[in-house]
Structure formats: structure tokens, C-alpha cells
Scaffold this motif. Structure first.
Motif, mmCIF file in Angstrom:
data_model
loop_
_atom_site.group_PDB
_atom_site.id
_atom_site.type_symbol
_atom_site.label_atom_id
_atom_site.label_comp_id
_atom_site.label_asym_id
_atom_site.label_seq_id
_atom_site.Cartn_x
_atom_site.Cartn_y
_atom_site.Cartn_z
ATOM 1 N N ASN A 123 3.194 16.704 -20.549
ATOM 2 C CA ASN A 123 2.550 17.748 -20.411
ATOM 3 C C ASN A 123 1.570 18.218 -19.221
ATOM 4 N N GLN A 124 1.962 17.258 -18.246
ATOM 5 C CA GLN A 124 1.214 17.515 -16.982
ATOM 6 C C GLN A 124 2.102 17.524 -15.815
ATOM 7 N N MET A 125 1.712 17.938 -14.746
ATOM 8 C CA MET A 125 2.352 18.170 -13.413
ATOM 9 C C MET A 125 1.843 17.187 -12.543
ATOM 10 N N VAL A 126 2.925 16.316 -11.712
ATOM 11 C CA VAL A 126 2.914 15.132 -11.035
ATOM 12 C C VAL A 126 3.514 15.244 -9.744
ATOM 13 N N ASN A 127 2.782 14.620 -8.991
ATOM 14 C CA ASN A 127 3.631 14.773 -7.392
ATOM 15 C C ASN A 127 5.049 13.899 -7.555
ATOM 16 N N VAL A 128 5.858 14.620 -6.969
ATOM 17 C CA VAL A 128 7.157 13.726 -6.760
ATOM 18 C C VAL A 128 7.200 12.822 -5.673
ATOM 19 N N PRO A 129 7.459 11.386 -5.779
ATOM 20 C CA PRO A 129 7.316 10.536 -5.147
ATOM 21 C C PRO A 129 7.996 10.740 -3.738
ATOM 22 N N LEU A 130 7.394 10.364 -2.671
ATOM 23 C CA LEU A 130 7.995 10.725 -1.336
ATOM 24 C C LEU A 130 9.540 10.084 -1.201
ATOM 25 N N LYS A 131 9.633 8.923 -1.764
ATOM 26 C CA LYS A 131 11.023 8.645 -2.067
ATOM 27 C C LYS A 131 12.086 9.089 -2.158
ATOM 28 N N ASP A 132 11.752 10.071 -3.120
ATOM 29 C CA ASP A 132 12.738 11.067 -3.743
ATOM 30 C C ASP A 132 13.003 12.321 -2.883
ATOM 31 N N TYR A 133 12.202 12.519 -1.701
ATOM 32 C CA TYR A 133 12.553 13.472 -0.986
ATOM 33 C C TYR A 133 13.992 13.578 -0.095
ATOM 34 N N ARG A 134 14.959 14.314 -0.206
ATOM 35 C CA ARG A 134 16.145 14.245 0.565
ATOM 36 C C ARG A 134 16.407 15.175 1.899
ATOM 37 N N ALA A 135 15.423 16.361 2.015
ATOM 38 C CA ALA A 135 15.587 17.158 2.831
ATOM 39 C C ALA A 135 14.170 18.027 3.043
ATOM 40 N N LEU A 136 13.974 18.570 4.356
ATOM 41 C CA LEU A 136 13.011 19.321 4.817
ATOM 42 C C LEU A 136 13.857 20.555 5.332
ATOM 43 N N ARG A 137 12.815 21.826 5.064
ATOM 44 C CA ARG A 137 13.424 23.094 5.677
ATOM 45 C C ARG A 137 12.196 23.834 6.226
#
Length: 164
Positions: A123-137
Motif C-alpha cells: 500500500n505504499q510507494m517506495v524508491n526504486v533501487p538505483l541498481k534497477d535503473y537502465r537508462a536516463l533521458r
């Protein structure tokens, strides 16, 4: 580990994909309206605490590297709303350092949102771990004819013991 050539090829395709501009030379040969040059820099800190960047072609586990993608407008006119995209390789951990700072991030290279990325767990929003980032735009509002813009992101090469 060679990462530069692999990602350069990906970025060149990405730049062409995101542009809705086609330029034809007099010979009817297609010229890319935007070219992309990707470079990899090893980041180190000297005794005074100052950061240094050295251009490299090989990296090893635990190295902190910075990918820099330079987008150049090869047309005689302005290009508006250029989507400058920089992939974050699976073999790396994004360190939450990017330039310019207004990047959006993605875990799949398709869907982008402002950082930090969030997801719902229970039921809550959490930050996605940085290890899961795959692209920046970054959206470049306007890139004048013959000009370039550089975007960058710092990552750490995963150690052999560290799994994504």
C-alpha cells in the motif's frame, strides 16, 4: 570489459529512433541529422579530494566510470525536443550523478519518469533501487545547427561478487 563500442552502437540507433527528422544529401544518400559520440571516463579522486576523469576503453570491477554522450546537430536548422538517451548497462550501478541534472530515468529503457523513480509495494510507494535503473533521458528543448550537447551519468562497475 569493453563497454564503449557496444553502447555507442546502441546510442547511435537510439538517436536516430527518437528523431523525426530526415535529411537527404544531393546524392539522395541519407545523412543522420544527429550524430552521437559515446566516451567512457574512469573517475578517480586525488589526495586533495578533487575528482579526475581519464578517457578509457577498458574497465574493471568496482571502477567508477562516467559515460558521456555528445549529440551533434548535423543539419542547417534547429532540432527541437531532442530526446538524448543514455543507457545504463546491466553490468553497472547508477550512482545518481548525471549532467544536466534534469534527467528522467527508466528501468526498462522505454518508460521514463522524474528521479527518484518510485513503485508501489503493498500500500505504499517506495524508491526504486538505483541498481534497477537502465537508462536516463534528457529532453533538449532546442539544439542549434552545428552545435552539440553532452549528457553524462556516473556508474560503478559491478564486482564479480555483486549481482544486479
Amino acid at each position: 570489459m569493453y563497454l564503449t563500442s557496444k553502447w555507442k552502437k546502441y546510442l547511435l540507433g537510439t538517436a536516430t529512433l527518437f528523431l523525426a527528422v530526415n535529411v537527404f544529401a544531393e546524392t539522395k544518400a541519407v545523412k543522420d541529422p544527429v550524430s552521437v559520440e559515446l566516451k567512457t571516463y574512469l573517475i578517480s579522486v586525488n589526495a586533495e579530494g578533487k575528482s579526475n576523469a581519464k578517457l578509457v576503453t577498458k574497465v574493471k570491477p568496482n571502477d567508477v566510470i562516467e559515460y558521456r554522450a555528445t549529440y551533434t546537430n548535423n543539419t542547417s536548422g534547429k532540432i527541437k525536443n531532442l530526446a538524448a538517451t543514455l543507457p545504463i548497462p546491466v553490468e553497472t550501478l547508477f550512482l545518481a550523478k548525471s549532467e544536466p541534472e534534469n534527467a528522467q530515468a527508466s528501468t526498462d529503457g522505454t518508460n521514463f519518469a522524474p528521479m527518484p523513480l518510485k513503485r508501489k509495494e503493498g500500500n505504499q510507494m517506495v524508491n526504486v533501487p538505483l541498481k534497477d535503473y537502465r537508462a536516463l533521458r534528457w529532453t533538449i528543448a532546442e539544439l542549434p545547427a552545428g552545435k552539440s550537447v553532452t549528457v553524462s551519468a556516473q556508474t560503478r562497475i559491478n564486482s564479480d561478487k555483486t549481482k544486479n
